[in-house]
Design a protein around this motif. Structure first.
Motif, PDB file in Angstrom:
ATOM      1  N   GLY A   1       0.655  -1.294   0.075  1.00  0.00           N
ATOM      2  CA  GLY A   1      -0.051  -0.261   0.013  1.00  0.00           C
ATOM      3  C   GLY A   1       0.677   1.476  -0.122  1.00  0.00           C
ATOM      4  N   ARG A   2       2.104   1.189   0.299  1.00  0.00           N
ATOM      5  CA  ARG A   2       3.175   2.364   0.097  1.00  0.00           C
ATOM      6  C   ARG A   2       3.745   2.256  -1.120  1.00  0.00           C
ATOM      7  NH1 ARG A   2       4.299   4.494   5.226  1.00  0.00           N
ATOM      8  NH2 ARG A   2       2.523   3.762   6.874  1.00  0.00           N
ATOM      9  N   TRP A   3       4.452   3.253  -1.472  1.00  0.00           N
ATOM     10  CA  TRP A   3       5.376   3.304  -2.738  1.00  0.00           C
ATOM     11  C   TRP A   3       6.906   3.219  -2.355  1.00  0.00           C
ATOM     12  CZ3 TRP A   3       2.891   2.152  -7.053  1.00  0.00           C
ATOM     13  CH2 TRP A   3       1.605   2.664  -7.246  1.00  0.00           C
ATOM     14  N   GLU A   4       7.824   2.418  -2.686  1.00  0.00           N
ATOM     15  CA  GLU A   4       9.187   2.288  -2.392  1.00  0.00           C
ATOM     16  C   GLU A   4       9.866   2.795  -3.696  1.00  0.00           C
ATOM     17  OE1 GLU A   4      11.670   0.984   0.695  1.00  0.00           O
ATOM     18  OE2 GLU A   4       9.581   0.156   0.144  1.00  0.00           O
ATOM     19  N   LYS A   5      10.681   3.931  -3.398  1.00  0.00           N
ATOM     20  CA  LYS A   5      11.342   4.574  -4.317  1.00  0.00           C
ATOM     21  C   LYS A   5      12.530   3.526  -5.026  1.00  0.00           C
ATOM     22  CE  LYS A   5      14.073   8.817  -5.412  1.00  0.00           C
ATOM     23  NZ  LYS A   5      13.252   9.149  -6.719  1.00  0.00           N
ATOM     24  N   ILE A   6      12.365   3.629  -6.617  1.00  0.00           N
ATOM     25  CA  ILE A   6      13.481   3.136  -7.227  1.00  0.00           C
ATOM     26  C   ILE A   6      14.433   4.221  -7.643  1.00  0.00           C
ATOM     27  CG2 ILE A   6      13.850   2.144  -9.535  1.00  0.00           C
ATOM     28  CD1 ILE A   6      11.093   0.752  -9.062  1.00  0.00           C
ATOM     29  N   GLU A   7      15.449   4.299  -7.073  1.00  0.00           N
ATOM     30  CA  GLU A   7      16.724   5.221  -7.209  1.00  0.00           C
ATOM     31  C   GLU A   7      16.815   5.205  -8.858  1.00  0.00           C
ATOM     32  OE1 GLU A   7      17.856   7.957  -5.540  1.00  0.00           O
ATOM     33  OE2 GLU A   7      17.067   7.137  -3.460  1.00  0.00           O
ATOM     34  N   GLN A   8      16.910   6.317  -9.367  1.00  0.00           N
ATOM     35  CA  GLN A   8      17.196   6.650 -10.628  1.00  0.00           C
ATOM     36  C   GLN A   8      18.669   6.800 -10.914  1.00  0.00           C
ATOM     37  OE1 GLN A   8      14.028   6.435 -12.789  1.00  0.00           O
ATOM     38  NE2 GLN A   8      13.497   5.724 -11.041  1.00  0.00           N
ATOM     39  N   LEU A   9      19.274   5.713 -11.425  1.00  0.00           N
ATOM     40  CA  LEU A   9      20.619   5.539 -11.515  1.00  0.00           C
ATOM     41  C   LEU A   9      21.492   5.698 -12.817  1.00  0.00           C
ATOM     42  CD1 LEU A   9      20.865   2.115  -9.383  1.00  0.00           C
ATOM     43  CD2 LEU A   9      21.406   4.551  -8.666  1.00  0.00           C
ATOM     44  N   GLY A  10      20.441   6.135 -13.832  1.00  0.00           N
ATOM     45  CA  GLY A  10      20.884   6.452 -15.031  1.00  0.00           C
ATOM     46  C   GLY A  10      21.142   8.219 -15.197  1.00  0.00           C
ATOM     47  N   ALA A  11      21.299   8.385 -16.425  1.00  0.00           N
ATOM     48  CA  ALA A  11      21.700  10.004 -16.417  1.00  0.00           C
ATOM     49  C   ALA A  11      20.747  10.449 -17.959  1.00  0.00           C
ATOM     50  CB  ALA A  11      22.957  10.361 -16.837  1.00  0.00           C
ATOM     51  N   VAL A  12      20.958  11.733 -18.220  1.00  0.00           N
ATOM     52  CA  VAL A  12      20.474  12.295 -19.465  1.00  0.00           C
ATOM     53  C   VAL A  12      21.542  12.478 -20.593  1.00  0.00           C
ATOM     54  CG1 VAL A  12      19.192  13.945 -20.479  1.00  0.00           C
ATOM     55  CG2 VAL A  12      18.364  13.039 -18.363  1.00  0.00           C
ATOM     56  N   ARG A  13      21.339  11.949 -21.759  1.00  0.00           N
ATOM     57  CA  ARG A  13      22.546  12.221 -22.854  1.00  0.00           C
ATOM     58  C   ARG A  13      21.660  13.075 -24.044  1.00  0.00           C
ATOM     59  NH1 ARG A  13      24.641   7.322 -25.407  1.00  0.00           N
ATOM     60  NH2 ARG A  13      23.082   6.299 -24.017  1.00  0.00           N
ATOM     61  N   ILE A  14      22.262  14.259 -24.228  1.00  0.00           N
ATOM     62  CA  ILE A  14      21.554  14.968 -25.368  1.00  0.00           C
ATOM     63  C   ILE A  14      22.450  15.441 -26.259  1.00  0.00           C
ATOM     64  CG2 ILE A  14      20.490  17.168 -25.774  1.00  0.00           C
ATOM     65  CD1 ILE A  14      19.459  17.145 -22.942  1.00  0.00           C
ATOM     66  N   GLY A  15      22.180  15.118 -27.573  1.00  0.00           N
ATOM     67  CA  GLY A  15      23.186  15.280 -28.752  1.00  0.00           C
ATOM     68  C   GLY A  15      23.440  16.696 -29.041  1.00  0.00           C
ATOM     69  N   ASN A  16      23.827  16.872 -30.380  1.00  0.00           N
ATOM     70  CA  ASN A  16      24.294  18.234 -30.752  1.00  0.00           C
ATOM     71  C   ASN A  16      23.098  18.949 -31.441  1.00  0.00           C
ATOM     72  OD1 ASN A  16      27.227  17.699 -30.099  1.00  0.00           O
ATOM     73  ND2 ASN A  16      27.480  16.663 -32.134  1.00  0.00           N
ATOM     74  N   ASP A  17      23.196  20.372 -31.317  1.00  0.00           N
ATOM     75  CA  ASP A  17      22.443  20.982 -31.992  1.00  0.00           C
ATOM     76  C   ASP A  17      20.860  20.520 -31.626  1.00  0.00           C
ATOM     77  OD1 ASP A  17      24.069  22.168 -33.977  1.00  0.00           O
ATOM     78  OD2 ASP A  17      24.151  20.171 -34.664  1.00  0.00           O
TER      79      ASP A  17
END
Lengths: 344, 344, 344
Positions: C195-211
């Motif tokens: 009945g509760r929510w257990e956090k899933i830590e977010q271990l990835g990142a963000v990758r953004i290309g050029n332009d």
């Protein structure tokens, strides 16, 4: 992610039954598909069971029913709820790799002398903490946050960068507020006055319980007279709008871009999918689930899943169906006429 | 809310006819339901008239028609428009409890020497005011606002924390911009070029009239060539997107999470409910009202209320209806065939 | 806009064939309708051809087919793609009028000693640059940005005010991030636990290309395990939500207020109109185009335009049609019964 651990260390920290070599080294957590020989992975959804044979993971977390099948290919950790085990693994992992520096008040922060900060509070660069703010033990205030006068931040709560907490608002313990969150802006209230709008000053505040998480750039407005209230364990995603005097029950989770209009009450243990909208002054009971992009326009007491969205199609089909829809009522009248004629 | 007032003070400040004891002390403003014996409340919507008998409020603001009924239970203030009276009461109350400190430029603010600040301007901690900015008398610039070069902020306008006003943009007098508002980011304009997008620099600005209020994290883009324009008295809620070259007429109010696409013109005295969307290059006339979550895809000249949203239902019913909808046009053709056959 | 140029200078910078007086002075760029005798304008959309006769513009940019007609009224620049020429004209114009000051690290910025800044990097007032950040040559960091530890900003990328770039996230070269953008907040991931929510830590990142260009207050969450990825040339408008582990292909453009749910992959060269929503775990192929306010609920492989939205109408008509829609499936059953009866 960072330095390796052994499966023995994982088991010691999180429990579970290990079938396999305890000295196996793990360098990252991965999906079954993305895992390599240094990864630990998990199988929670039976839909992905076919990936079990092909994964390169050094160890897979599985439920008892799959222990035997999974053991055939390498180390497994057996646990009654693999997804929950995975969640806790990520928490343990994050604590290991995101070692906090010793807490300190960054010298560039602007902290009012009347603010009361607990033990071990960390205030990052260029944060502003105004008069009479209270911050609980171990709380973390991110870079460039603004905590307005009289606000209260509970112990062990963490604010990312650029969070605004308005005057007199209260945030509970162990909450996480992501970057750009705005707590306690004015609710949208005006009285009409001869074609103009007369502002109704918003005299309430926002009260947020414990263990609440609020996503980036989400806004929770202060109440008009009473407070806007989020109960313990509420989880909100990014870019959500919570209007004045909304009340949200315990452990309800709401996905991104959803809007809840003013004075609506939402029960406990609800889930509301992304981009849903709930109009104002409604009562939504406990255990109500709303599908993505659905507009809820009436109160709902009965638990269940509710949906309402135009099914998409290729544009040509949509155009024909949508044009017909505009005459749906008259189509129904024509069917009625046919039925009457046929029955006579 | 804070220190008590007497009904005599309320009447002296705001007018109205008092029936009851002028020395009665009021400590807060409340709803009929939430009021206690130290509260003043109001009855504007006849729907809530039944709450009049049970409210604990010390005084209720009512219209003349209800004066007698209301007087039976305690003090009343009689006025022709109780909701407007209530709005003004909140304004008077807020002025009393939110006493501003003496205006000052906080020493941590970064203010360009070429910026011209009027009398009594208040600049909060860590705000940035760039070259050639003009700020009118009595304006309040919140903590960590960024006012880019050449921007103009009118007299008595108030910016909450974390507001961005882009270069050369103009904000009128007595406006309120809530936390996280972004005025004058680039409009979304690109020319296709062999599968890539070539940026169209946005050379216009944003011009905002007087008495405009803009909700938290709302964005108003600068125009491509001409300006994006909001007329006097426009009220925008939170998380609204106003694209480049939109023009919004006087006293139009727009609720949260609505998006107005580029170059659309909206008339005066319109109301647009939450999460509505209006596509680009349309003309919407005066006194047009749009329901929540409705997509407006054609221009509208005729005043009135416009709606368009799939009615929600329990998921099982929705699934059957939505699946049928995807064949609605062929259903219509079948009805046509039946009609033809029946008439032959 | 600022100081005048001659048509000769325009041609020298951008090419094209000039028919008319090279010494003609141009003070601004305008639409055909808004142009005056000091303006240069363009005709890209044949729909506006009728405005050619009436425009006051000193010079009009046109395609070869219209060269003769346009020349009759004054100077013209003839080019194969007038809209692209216009885009480049705006770029050239913006470079002329928005002369950057000599790059410098503003003394109020808080820059970690371990951060590595390239040549000619400009850091505005009160920006925070944490440990181990890398910033490429010529990048511009706006006022009050927060670049968290380990993040990478590519050369010539420009961040407006109040941008947050989360730890370990990577932004490519020549990107533009508008005010209030949040890169790398936690994805919305929780495991249910009694009945509760257990956090899933977010271990990835963000990758953004050029332009890549990202609009004001748009949020791009970090991945749960793998990264969230935007390919080169992606253009995002304001107030967009990109959930964890979304992948967006090259040169896809997405208009404001759209939400893409977790783990969905979108192909290259797609266009997604405003306020559309795409649910999670889908695969959208290349060259897919989605209409405004449409919910995409299934994967799409076939290129084309997809739509799905309830057509709006005056409220009375909508009410009748929407009410009928709630019984659409039974209406279909009645038509079936009529057909059966008629064919018997």
């Amino acid at each position: 992610m960072a330095a390796a651990v052994t499966l023995a260390e994982v088991i010691a920290a999180l429990g579970g039954d290990l079938h396999g070599e305890a000295s196996t080294r793990i360098e990252r957590i991965g999906t079954l598909q993305g895992a390599d020989a240094s990864s630990i992975s998990f199988l929670a959804n039976p839909r992905y069971q076919t990936q079990l044979a092909s994964t390169a993971a050094a160890c897979v977390i599985v439920a008892p029913a799959l222990a035997e099948a999974a053991s055939a290919r390498g180390a497994v950790i057996v646990t009654s709820d693999p997804y929950l085990y995975f969640a806790r693994l990520t928490q343990w992992w994050a604590r290991r790799v995101r070692v906090r520096a010793v807490p300190r008040i960054h010298p560039s922060a602007v902290v009012a002398t009347s603010a009361r900060l607990g033990e071990g509070v960390d205030v990052a660069a260029l944060a502003v903490i105004e008069d009479d703010v209270q911050i609980g033990d171990g709380a973390i205030i991110g870079a460039q946050c603004v905590i307005e006068r009289g606000a209260v931040i509970g112990a062990a709560t963490r604010l990312a960068a650029h969070v605004t907490v308005g005057f007199d608002c209260k945030i509970g313990e162990r909450c996480i507020l992501h970057a750009g969150v705005v707590i306690g802006a004015d609710g949208f209230g005006f009285a009409p006055n001869a074609g103009r709008w007369e502002k109704i000053e918003q005299l309430g505040a926002v009260r947020i319980g414990n263990d609440v998480e609020i996503g980036a750039n989400t806004c929770i407005d202060r109440g008009a007279l009473d407070d806007t209230v989020l109960a313990d364990g509420v989880k909100l995603d990014n870019l959500i709008q919570i209007a004045h005097n909304v009340r949200i029950g315990e452990h309800t989770a709401i996905a991104g871009c959803t809007a809840i209009a003013g004075s609506t009450t939402i029960g406990a243990h609800c889930t509301i999918a992304g981009a849903a909208n709930i109009v104002g002054h409604l009562e939504i009971g406990d255990h109500v689930h709303v599908s993505a992009a659905t507009l809820i326009s009436r109160s709902i007491q009965k638990p269940g899943l509710y949906s309402g969205v135009f099914p998409f199609d290729d544009n040509a089909s949509w155009e024909k169906n949508a044009a017909t829809l505009r005459n749906l009522y008259s189509l129904r009248q024509r069917v009625l006429a046919l039925e009457k004629k046929n029955s006579s």
